[in-house]
Design a protein around this motif. Structure first.
Motif, mmCIF file in Angstrom:
data_model
loop_
_atom_site.group_PDB
_atom_site.id
_atom_site.type_symbol
_atom_site.label_atom_id
_atom_site.label_comp_id
_atom_site.label_asym_id
_atom_site.label_seq_id
_atom_site.Cartn_x
_atom_site.Cartn_y
_atom_site.Cartn_z
ATOM 1 N N VAL A 142 31.580 77.401 -7.146
ATOM 2 C CA VAL A 142 31.453 76.975 -5.754
ATOM 3 C C VAL A 142 31.063 75.494 -5.764
ATOM 4 O O VAL A 142 30.097 75.112 -6.432
ATOM 5 C CB VAL A 142 30.397 77.816 -5.007
ATOM 6 N N LEU A 143 31.835 74.664 -5.077
ATOM 7 C CA LEU A 143 31.627 73.209 -5.128
ATOM 8 C C LEU A 143 31.332 72.643 -3.741
ATOM 9 O O LEU A 143 31.770 73.195 -2.731
ATOM 10 C CB LEU A 143 32.881 72.526 -5.689
ATOM 11 N N ASP A 144 30.615 71.517 -3.696
ATOM 12 C CA ASP A 144 30.407 70.783 -2.454
ATOM 13 C C ASP A 144 31.327 69.565 -2.471
ATOM 14 O O ASP A 144 31.125 68.647 -3.275
ATOM 15 C CB ASP A 144 28.948 70.308 -2.347
ATOM 16 N N PRO A 145 32.346 69.550 -1.593
ATOM 17 C CA PRO A 145 33.295 68.429 -1.635
ATOM 18 C C PRO A 145 32.671 67.103 -1.195
ATOM 19 O O PRO A 145 31.839 67.062 -0.296
ATOM 20 C CB PRO A 145 34.408 68.847 -0.671
ATOM 21 N N SER A 146 33.073 66.009 -1.838
ATOM 22 C CA SER A 146 32.669 64.676 -1.366
ATOM 23 C C SER A 146 33.796 64.065 -0.533
ATOM 24 O O SER A 146 33.577 63.121 0.216
ATOM 25 C CB SER A 146 32.301 63.767 -2.536
ATOM 26 N N LEU A 147 35.002 64.600 -0.672
ATOM 27 C CA LEU A 147 36.129 64.233 0.192
ATOM 28 C C LEU A 147 36.740 65.526 0.710
ATOM 29 O O LEU A 147 37.129 66.386 -0.087
ATOM 30 C CB LEU A 147 37.172 63.427 -0.592
ATOM 31 N N MET A 148 36.774 65.664 2.040
ATOM 32 C CA MET A 148 37.361 66.875 2.629
ATOM 33 C C MET A 148 38.666 66.527 3.333
ATOM 34 O O MET A 148 38.682 65.673 4.216
ATOM 35 C CB MET A 148 36.393 67.503 3.645
ATOM 36 N N LEU A 149 39.729 67.187 2.917
ATOM 37 C CA LEU A 149 41.014 67.088 3.602
ATOM 38 C C LEU A 149 41.030 68.259 4.574
ATOM 39 O O LEU A 149 41.108 69.412 4.174
ATOM 40 C CB LEU A 149 42.160 67.144 2.585
ATOM 41 N N ALA A 179 28.410 70.545 8.876
ATOM 42 C CA ALA A 179 26.992 70.476 9.260
ATOM 43 C C ALA A 179 26.109 70.960 8.104
ATOM 44 O O ALA A 179 25.064 70.375 7.813
ATOM 45 C CB ALA A 179 26.738 71.315 10.519
ATOM 46 N N HIS A 180 26.544 71.997 7.422
ATOM 47 C CA HIS A 180 25.793 72.568 6.301
ATOM 48 C C HIS A 180 25.661 71.552 5.154
ATOM 49 O O HIS A 180 24.596 71.393 4.566
ATOM 50 C CB HIS A 180 26.511 73.835 5.833
ATOM 51 N N LEU A 181 26.740 70.838 4.866
ATOM 52 C CA LEU A 181 26.688 69.815 3.809
ATOM 53 C C LEU A 181 25.763 68.678 4.223
ATOM 54 O O LEU A 181 24.994 68.154 3.406
ATOM 55 C CB LEU A 181 28.097 69.270 3.519
ATOM 56 N N GLN A 182 25.814 68.307 5.508
ATOM 57 C CA GLN A 182 24.954 67.211 5.988
ATOM 58 C C GLN A 182 23.475 67.585 5.913
ATOM 59 O O GLN A 182 22.643 66.744 5.579
ATOM 60 C CB GLN A 182 25.380 66.803 7.409
ATOM 61 N N VAL A 183 23.168 68.863 6.198
ATOM 62 C CA VAL A 183 21.776 69.327 6.080
ATOM 63 C C VAL A 183 21.287 69.178 4.632
ATOM 64 O O VAL A 183 20.125 68.882 4.376
ATOM 65 C CB VAL A 183 21.651 70.803 6.553
ATOM 66 N N LYS A 184 22.223 69.359 3.681
ATOM 67 C CA LYS A 184 21.864 69.212 2.267
ATOM 68 C C LYS A 184 21.795 67.749 1.836
ATOM 69 O O LYS A 184 21.629 67.454 0.653
ATOM 70 C CB LYS A 184 22.911 69.916 1.395
ATOM 71 N N GLY A 185 21.996 66.850 2.791
ATOM 72 C CA GLY A 185 21.929 65.426 2.472
ATOM 73 C C GLY A 185 23.245 64.865 1.967
ATOM 74 O O GLY A 185 23.313 63.722 1.506
ATOM 75 N N HIS A 221 28.784 69.626 18.874
ATOM 76 C CA HIS A 221 28.838 69.989 17.447
ATOM 77 C C HIS A 221 30.040 69.394 16.719
ATOM 78 O O HIS A 221 30.159 69.535 15.509
ATOM 79 C CB HIS A 221 28.843 71.509 17.286
ATOM 80 N N ASP A 222 30.969 68.776 17.460
ATOM 81 C CA ASP A 222 32.177 68.263 16.813
ATOM 82 C C ASP A 222 31.862 67.035 15.967
ATOM 83 O O ASP A 222 31.234 66.103 16.434
ATOM 84 C CB ASP A 222 33.231 67.901 17.858
ATOM 85 N N VAL A 223 32.295 67.063 14.730
ATOM 86 C CA VAL A 223 32.079 65.932 13.829
ATOM 87 C C VAL A 223 33.395 65.165 13.747
ATOM 88 O O VAL A 223 34.398 65.727 13.304
ATOM 89 C CB VAL A 223 31.680 66.430 12.412
ATOM 90 N N PRO A 224 33.425 63.903 14.196
ATOM 91 C CA PRO A 224 34.700 63.174 14.179
ATOM 92 C C PRO A 224 35.188 62.871 12.765
ATOM 93 O O PRO A 224 34.398 62.724 11.831
ATOM 94 C CB PRO A 224 34.409 61.873 14.944
#
Ligand SMILES: Nc1nc2c(c(=O)[nH]1)N(C=O)[C@@H](CNc1ccc(C(=O)N[C@@H](CCC(=O)O)C(=O)O)cc1)CN2
Ligand SMILES: Nc1ncnc2c1ncn2[C@@H]1O[C@H](COP(=O)(O)OP(=O)(O)OP(=O)(O)O)[C@@H](O)[C@H]1O
Length: 204
Positions: free
Chosen positions: A126-133, A158-164, A187-190
């Motif tokens: 399970v990975l946390d992406p640094s670039l999301m397509l 939002a979950h990734l942002q909470v993790k910093g 809640h929309d993230v542009p």
């Protein structure tokens, strides 16, 4: 009678939700109307533009998606990025609220991950992406997007942002999915950019 947790909040039927739903259905209708030939050629152009414009460091984690319905076929771009040293991952639906990203190892088996999607098996990392397509139904000139209405991506981001973590967000679509204005919700993230068959456009 539905259990209390199944009762949708009144907000679900707000004018904004209704408008998003209408824009979503219209944009998906235009996408469904593209011919297979157009979609294949556009997906190859998207791969060319993406490989020219996106810098990925060796080991950078890039999330893509495995095409369903009439979506852009991201595979040419994903495998190009993999050749440059990116680690790839794909979304997997865990429950009604949650997607996780499992590592996509080219050549490794894929499994049915429900709702018509395919993805890496349970033993994949399970990975946390640094670039999301990011897949989407519709987008506007500001980089606001409408998904399939489940909120999976908004919550995953939002979950990734909470993790910093602060992943770069690039929307993937055909030009015909552009709409005049996506109505704003808190809640929309542009997106920072959109990649279509006419190139990579950065916002803001
Ligand atoms: N290729 C791809 N994979 C993806 C996404 C995507 O947009 N594209 N997702 C982006 O979020 C997540 C999946 N989101 C989905 C949301 C709704 C439905 C869907 O078909 N819903 C049905 C009802 C399903 C049922 O109850 O059986 C529907 O709307 O008709 C499928 C996937 C993760 N994987
Ligand atoms: N960060 C979040 N935390 C909690 N709920 C959220 C969050 N983001 C979205 N939601 C909920 O998910 C539902 C669907 O959101 P929305 O209409 O924005 O979906 P969407 O644009 O199709 O999203 P996505 O592409 O992310 O699946 C909404 O009811 C919203 O309240």
């Amino acid at each position: 009678m539905p259990a209390p947790h199944e009762i949708k909040p009144v907000q679900h039927h707000s004018p904004i939700k209704e408008l998003k739903k209408k824009l979503r259905l219209e944009a998906l209708g235009r996408r469904d109307a593209l011919t297979t030939e157009f979609r294949i050629e556009a997906s190859m152009r998207i791969a060319d533009f993406g490989l020219a414009a996106l810098a990925v460091e060796t080991g950078a984690v890039v999330s893509g998606f495995w095409p369903i319905r009439s979506e852009v076929d991201l595979r040419p771009l994903l495998f190009g990025l993999h050749e440059r040293g990116a680690r790839l991952c794909l979304p997997v639906i865990m429950d009604k609220q949650t997607i996780l990203f499992r590592e996509l190892v080219p050549g490794a088996p894929m499994i049915d991950t429900g709702f018509g999607t395919a993805g890496p098996p349970e033993d994949a990392a399970v990975l946390d992406p640094s670039l999301m397509l990011v897949p989407l139904a519709a987008f506007d000139v500001r980089g606001h997007r409408i998904g399939y209405g489940a909120g999976y991506y908004d919550r995953a981001i939002a979950h990734l942002q909470v993790k910093g973590l602060n992943p770069n967000l690039i929307g993937l679509a055909f030009d015909c999915q552009q709409v005049e204005t996506v109505p704003d919700e808190p809640h929309d993230v542009p997106l920072e950019a959109i990649l279509t068959e006419s190139g990579l456009r950065r916002f803001g």
